[in-house]
Design a protein around this motif. Structure first.
Motif, PDB file in Angstrom:
ATOM      1  N   THR A  53      -6.681   4.088   2.599  1.00 32.80           N
ATOM      2  CA  THR A  53      -7.013   2.925   1.780  1.00 32.80           C
ATOM      3  C   THR A  53      -8.401   2.395   2.151  1.00 32.80           C
ATOM      4  O   THR A  53      -8.743   2.313   3.327  1.00 32.80           O
TER       5      THR A  53
ATOM      6  N   ILE B  23       0.831  -1.204   0.000  1.00 35.83           N
ATOM      7  CA  ILE B  23       0.000   0.000   0.000  1.00 35.83           C
ATOM      8  C   ILE B  23       0.864   1.252   0.000  1.00 35.83           C
ATOM      9  O   ILE B  23       0.585   2.221  -0.718  1.00 35.83           O
TER      10      ILE B  23
ATOM     11  N   LYS C 104       0.611   3.910  -2.970  1.00 31.59           N
ATOM     12  CA  LYS C 104       0.149   5.251  -2.619  1.00 31.59           C
ATOM     13  C   LYS C 104       1.184   6.311  -3.006  1.00 31.59           C
ATOM     14  O   LYS C 104       0.826   7.413  -3.449  1.00 31.59           O
TER      15      LYS C 104
ATOM     16  N   PHE D 273      -8.258  -2.697  -0.472  1.00 29.20           N
ATOM     17  CA  PHE D 273      -7.642  -3.867   0.140  1.00 29.20           C
ATOM     18  C   PHE D 273      -8.703  -4.833   0.634  1.00 29.20           C
ATOM     19  O   PHE D 273      -9.483  -4.523   1.523  1.00 29.20           O
TER      20      PHE D 273
ATOM     21  N   VAL E 288      -6.039   2.455  -3.839  1.00 30.09           N
ATOM     22  CA  VAL E 288      -5.926   1.067  -3.399  1.00 30.09           C
ATOM     23  C   VAL E 288      -7.178   0.634  -2.646  1.00 30.09           C
ATOM     24  O   VAL E 288      -7.660   1.347  -1.764  1.00 30.09           O
TER      25      VAL E 288
END
Length: 227
Positions: free
Chosen positions: A51, A24, A28, A36, A34
């Motif tokens: 995220t 991540i 980023k 997850f 992102v």
């Protein structure tokens, strides 16, 4: 180097661990969005990164919810990076039939996710599917999961087959093999993890346009096999 990941939408599916955090962070830093899909454990440390975190039961049809969340939020899907939960270490004479069958559920879940996601990638004529597995596929040891030595080669076979089918649509499919503890540990092996994260970030980027259908081993040269 500009990797062309700004505003790209990357879905990660795996356990919450230092590995996920490193992925991540790298993505980023490149400006990617992102989502997850967190398997098994709470993603409390990741919630503060901006995220989107979606609980992901990879063994059920609900695994597709992480794809739906990405599409609903960003209107597109550019890459999926997945690593599955560790498999049982029980020896074969202690393993019940139901445990063998249940061990295939995450694989079936991954196939469901791919089936759901691929049409979006085909529509935009661009996508990346990355699987992170373990080096036990290449060099089997007695201490490793017998189930894993059966299942993981099947996933690599799936990745290779998809690379041929999807390559003409601009979708590249690759795999990376690392040592078992890099995938499963919750301890921070920073050097190993950062390098895996950097490699995956490159493979999902626009700078990677000709790498397709390969399995890359990242273990510091410990595997002694030629292939």
């Amino acid at each position: 180097m500009d990797l062309g990941l700004a505003q790209k939408v990357i879905v990660l599916i795996g356990r919450c661990s230092p590995l996920a955090e490193a992925f991540i962070s790298e993505l980023k830093n490149e400006g990617a969005n992102v989502v997850f899909g967190c398997i098994e454990h709470k993603a409390t440390d990741i919630l503060n990164t901006g995220t989107i975190v979606v609980p992901c039961d990879i063994s059920s049809e609900k695994a597709n919810e992480v794809i739906n969340k990405a599409i609903e939020t960003y209107g597109r899907l550019d890459a999926i990076v997945s690593w599955l939960p560790p498999l049982s270490l029980e020896p074969i004479d202690e393993m019940e039939d139901k445990n063998w069958l249940e061990s295939w559920n995450p694989v079936i879940g991954l196939v469901r996710v791919y089936k759901h996601a691929i049409p979006y990638m085909q529509k935009q004529k661009w996508g990346r599917l990355i699987y992170l597995g373990t080096t036990s596929v290449k060099e089997v040891k007695s201490s490793q999961s017998e189930i894993g030595t059966v299942i993981e080669p099947g996933i690599l076979g799936l990745q290779k087959t998809l690379s041929g089918e999807l390559g003409p649509h601009g979708i590249l499919v690759n795999s990376i093999l690392v040592e078992q503890d890099v995938v499963t540990t919750y301890q921070n092996k920073r050097k190993d993890i950062d390098e895996v994260a950097a490699l995956i970030t490159f493979l999902v980027s626009t700078r990677s346009s000709y790498i397709n259908g390969v399995t890359i081993t990242l273990d510091g040269g410990k595997i002694t096999t030629l292939f």
